[in-house]
Design an enzyme around this catalytic site. Sequence first.
Site, PDB file in Angstrom:
ATOM      1  CG  ASN A 154    -112.372  12.442 124.623  1.00  0.00           C
ATOM      2  OD1 ASN A 154    -112.915  12.622 123.536  1.00  0.00           O
ATOM      3  ND2 ASN A 154    -111.697  13.383 125.237  1.00  0.00           N
ATOM      4  NE  ARG A 205    -104.520   8.523 122.162  1.00  0.00           N
ATOM      5  CZ  ARG A 205    -104.382   9.011 123.405  1.00  0.00           C
ATOM      6  NH1 ARG A 205    -103.283   8.788 124.100  1.00  0.00           N
ATOM      7  NH2 ARG A 205    -105.324   9.727 123.935  1.00  0.00           N
ATOM      8  NE  ARG A 265    -108.394   7.403 127.164  1.00  0.00           N
ATOM      9  CZ  ARG A 265    -107.828   8.445 126.578  1.00  0.00           C
ATOM     10  NH1 ARG A 265    -106.550   8.704 126.814  1.00  0.00           N
ATOM     11  NH2 ARG A 265    -108.528   9.216 125.771  1.00  0.00           N
ATOM     12  CE  LYS A 288    -119.478   2.859 124.495  1.00  0.00           C
ATOM     13  NZ  LYS A 288    -118.122   2.312 124.589  1.00  0.00           N
ATOM     14  N   PRO A 331    -124.785  -0.937 125.208  1.00  0.00           N
ATOM     15  CG  PRO A 331    -122.608  -1.749 125.147  1.00  0.00           C
ATOM     16  CD  PRO A 331    -123.972  -1.995 124.590  1.00  0.00           C
ATOM     17  CG  ASP A 352    -121.383   4.688 121.580  1.00  0.00           C
ATOM     18  OD1 ASP A 352    -122.141   5.180 120.726  1.00  0.00           O
ATOM     19  OD2 ASP A 352    -120.856   3.583 121.438  1.00  0.00           O
ATOM     20  CG  HIS A 361    -120.798   6.639 117.151  1.00  0.00           C
ATOM     21  ND1 HIS A 361    -120.577   7.427 116.036  1.00  0.00           N
ATOM     22  CD2 HIS A 361    -119.624   6.601 117.799  1.00  0.00           C
ATOM     23  CE1 HIS A 361    -119.329   7.843 116.019  1.00  0.00           C
ATOM     24  NE2 HIS A 361    -118.723   7.355 117.080  1.00  0.00           N
ATOM     25  CD  GLN A 365    -124.113  -1.342 120.321  1.00  0.00           C
ATOM     26  OE1 GLN A 365    -123.648  -2.455 120.147  1.00  0.00           O
ATOM     27  NE2 GLN A 365    -123.375  -0.324 120.686  1.00  0.00           N
ATOM     28  CG  PHE A 374    -121.558   0.934 116.781  1.00  0.00           C
ATOM     29  CD1 PHE A 374    -121.915   2.068 117.466  1.00  0.00           C
ATOM     30  CD2 PHE A 374    -120.227   0.738 116.463  1.00  0.00           C
ATOM     31  CE1 PHE A 374    -120.965   2.994 117.833  1.00  0.00           C
ATOM     32  CE2 PHE A 374    -119.269   1.661 116.830  1.00  0.00           C
ATOM     33  CZ  PHE A 374    -119.643   2.791 117.521  1.00  0.00           C
TER      34      PHE A 374
END
Length: 376
Positions: free
Chosen positions: A132, A137, A187, A239, A256, A258, A260, A318, A322
């Site tokens: 998230n 960041r 986190r 993920k 993986p 996600d 997207h 992927q 991606f």
Amino acid sequence: MLKFHQIKVNKDELSLTNVLQAGQAFRWVFNEKENHYTTTMKVTESNKYFIVVLSQPADDLIEFTSPDLSLDPEHLRSHLERYFRLDVSLNNLLLNEWIPKDHRFKTISAHGVRILAQEPWETLISFICSSNNNIARITKMCHSLCTNYGEEVGVFDGQKFFSFPSSDVIAERATETALRDLGFGYRAKYIIETAKKVSKVRADGNYENDTALFRKLQSSFSYIEMREHLMGYTGVGPKVADCVCLMGLGMDDVVPVDVHVSRIAKRDYQIIANNKNISTLKKLYADLPITRKKINLELDHIRLELYNKWGLYAGWAQGVLFSKEVGKVSGATSSGEIKKRAIVQVDIDIKEETATRTTFDRVSNKHRKNIKREQI
DNA sequence: GGACGGCCTGGGTT
DNA sequence: AAACCCAGGCCGT
């Protein structure tokens, strides 16, 4: 003046921009003025970190060096060849694996997007931070961990560079409060708990470093078991675990999934799990001996379908798709800014390469039947 | 057992 | 300007 050494590789096989600044690795610093990338990494068998500098001055050339003169350039070269997985030819994958299996790849260039072989521990923490969150960041957090808890490796471009702190260092020296103060948000707890658990597992097994631990686990675990183990850490879901398997443990066929990838799968491939798919998966996981965190079976179905479609290097495929979809943001620059970037169009040419192994080949016998059943 | 909020933060948009 | 949205998920209820 530093002496640069050369690796002959075309930009359609390896694009530093698309690989180092696209949300796969978070610790390369781009110097816009000099047009080079700098990070610290382990290069030798020891736990010592070295500053490594890369540039791509022409379309058929990578240049590398280290300010540490004790480092043998040829040793660094072979390390970088492993890090960038130069044994694998993207163009060969495109022509011989992906285009025959998926017409969508006919009109796509890989743009030098490849999967790196990163340190498993660093990959784990990086992708715990990714949840998230945005690339800018995540990059900031990874650097913050290093500057606050890593060891200073040296100075380059007038900037200090630090090692990535090992699990025991974070477990001993960092606290949840400290990490929250550094801006890690929720986190912070995940990182502390994961570091404590990993360092304990490490100590119990007497492993020399984090990489040794994860490599050992990988050697005795199937993919499913490895993912299961990783999901045992706080903040690690399917993920994040799959990202570690793909980019930290070299499981090239792991995709993986996600938001997207899920969108791409539904929009471009009409992959939508029906009740039968879901109940089959439910049974598959119910039969496994390990108790697990709940996983989203709809996303897991997409993962398996994309593996079926793309094959042994599905994770790489992927990555290519991606990057085409969302790869528009870069990581750190020397000045600390985060900039938009554009993917450069490149041509395609051909090399020899053969895919050899699959993650699913490594599934132990008691699980194989279940996996196979799902592969159909 | 599954659906659904809620979560830190910072940058962008309304 | 303040409010709201979103970012390569995961956790708890």
